[in-house]
Design a protein around this motif. Structure first.
Motif, PDB file in Angstrom:
ATOM      1  N   HIS A   2     -15.076  16.410   4.022  1.00 57.13           N
ATOM      2  CA  HIS A   2     -14.455  17.603   4.611  1.00 57.13           C
ATOM      3  C   HIS A   2     -12.995  17.564   4.191  1.00 57.13           C
ATOM      4  CE1 HIS A   2     -12.861  20.383   7.537  1.00 57.13           C
ATOM      5  NE2 HIS A   2     -14.104  20.687   7.932  1.00 57.13           N
ATOM      6  N   ILE A   3     -12.646  18.377   3.208  1.00 61.09           N
ATOM      7  CA  ILE A   3     -11.321  18.292   2.598  1.00 61.09           C
ATOM      8  C   ILE A   3     -10.195  18.617   3.575  1.00 61.09           C
ATOM      9  CG2 ILE A   3     -11.313  20.632   1.645  1.00 61.09           C
ATOM     10  CD1 ILE A   3      -9.921  17.385   0.013  1.00 61.09           C
ATOM     11  N   GLY A   4     -10.417  19.541   4.474  1.00 61.82           N
ATOM     12  CA  GLY A   4      -9.381  19.871   5.458  1.00 61.82           C
ATOM     13  C   GLY A   4      -9.043  18.691   6.349  1.00 61.82           C
ATOM     14  N   HIS A   5     -10.080  17.987   6.800  1.00 58.04           N
ATOM     15  CA  HIS A   5      -9.851  16.796   7.631  1.00 58.04           C
ATOM     16  C   HIS A   5      -9.127  15.716   6.829  1.00 58.04           C
ATOM     17  CE1 HIS A   5     -13.429  17.803  10.509  1.00 58.04           C
ATOM     18  NE2 HIS A   5     -12.439  18.656  10.610  1.00 58.04           N
ATOM     19  N   ARG A   6      -9.503  15.584   5.556  1.00 59.37           N
ATOM     20  CA  ARG A   6      -8.883  14.551   4.718  1.00 59.37           C
ATOM     21  C   ARG A   6      -7.411  14.857   4.475  1.00 59.37           C
ATOM     22  NH1 ARG A   6      -7.720   9.839   4.158  1.00 59.37           N
ATOM     23  NH2 ARG A   6      -7.397   9.098   2.055  1.00 59.37           N
ATOM     24  N   ALA A  37      -9.209  23.063   9.009  1.00 60.56           N
ATOM     25  CA  ALA A  37     -10.565  23.417   9.448  1.00 60.56           C
ATOM     26  C   ALA A  37     -11.512  23.708   8.281  1.00 60.56           C
ATOM     27  CB  ALA A  37     -10.501  24.628  10.371  1.00 60.56           C
ATOM     28  N   ARG A  38     -10.973  23.814   7.082  1.00 61.24           N
ATOM     29  CA  ARG A  38     -11.800  24.185   5.922  1.00 61.24           C
ATOM     30  C   ARG A  38     -12.605  23.020   5.371  1.00 61.24           C
ATOM     31  NH1 ARG A  38      -7.551  27.496   2.135  1.00 61.24           N
ATOM     32  NH2 ARG A  38      -6.887  29.003   3.705  1.00 61.24           N
ATOM     33  N   LYS A  39     -13.831  23.333   4.980  1.00 59.15           N
ATOM     34  CA  LYS A  39     -14.676  22.341   4.303  1.00 59.15           C
ATOM     35  C   LYS A  39     -14.440  22.367   2.809  1.00 59.15           C
ATOM     36  CE  LYS A  39     -18.406  22.285   7.637  1.00 59.15           C
ATOM     37  NZ  LYS A  39     -19.833  22.504   7.861  1.00 59.15           N
ATOM     38  N   ASP A  40     -13.896  23.477   2.311  1.00 58.06           N
ATOM     39  CA  ASP A  40     -13.571  23.568   0.894  1.00 58.06           C
ATOM     40  C   ASP A  40     -12.215  24.246   0.737  1.00 58.06           C
ATOM     41  OD1 ASP A  40     -14.038  26.360   1.159  1.00 58.06           O
ATOM     42  OD2 ASP A  40     -16.122  26.099   0.593  1.00 58.06           O
ATOM     43  N   ASP A  64     -16.478  10.822  -4.251  1.00 60.31           N
ATOM     44  CA  ASP A  64     -17.414  11.196  -3.192  1.00 60.31           C
ATOM     45  C   ASP A  64     -18.628  11.920  -3.781  1.00 60.31           C
ATOM     46  OD1 ASP A  64     -17.994  11.485  -0.275  1.00 60.31           O
ATOM     47  OD2 ASP A  64     -17.851  13.627  -0.771  1.00 60.31           O
TER      48      ASP A  64
END
Length: 68
Positions: A2-6, A37-40, A64
């Motif tokens: 999950h790029i936003g979390h990263r 909040a974004r996944k991409d 990943d």
């Protein structure tokens, strides 16, 4: 990944605030929280985060993707 979390994790590690980051990429602070909040994410924007934070998100995404 999950790029936003990263991105949020790396910002925390580097002690960078959302306000500071929003100033660096010329956007509103709320947009930074929306990115978390974004996944991409758009590659141009990810490149900006990588440069500003001195962190290679592209390498992480590649590892990943191809480690599975």
């Amino acid at each position: 990944m999950h790029i936003g979390h990263r991105i949020k994790e790396v910002m925390k590690q580097k002690n960078v605030s959302a306000v500071w980051m929003s100033q660096q990429i010329a956007c509103e602070r709320t947009n930074i929280y929306n990115i978390f909040a974004r996944k991409d994410i758009n590659t141009e924007l990810l490149q900006k985060f990588s440069i500003i934070l001195h962190h290679d998100f592209f390498e992480e995404l590649s590892k990943d993707t191809f480690s599975n």
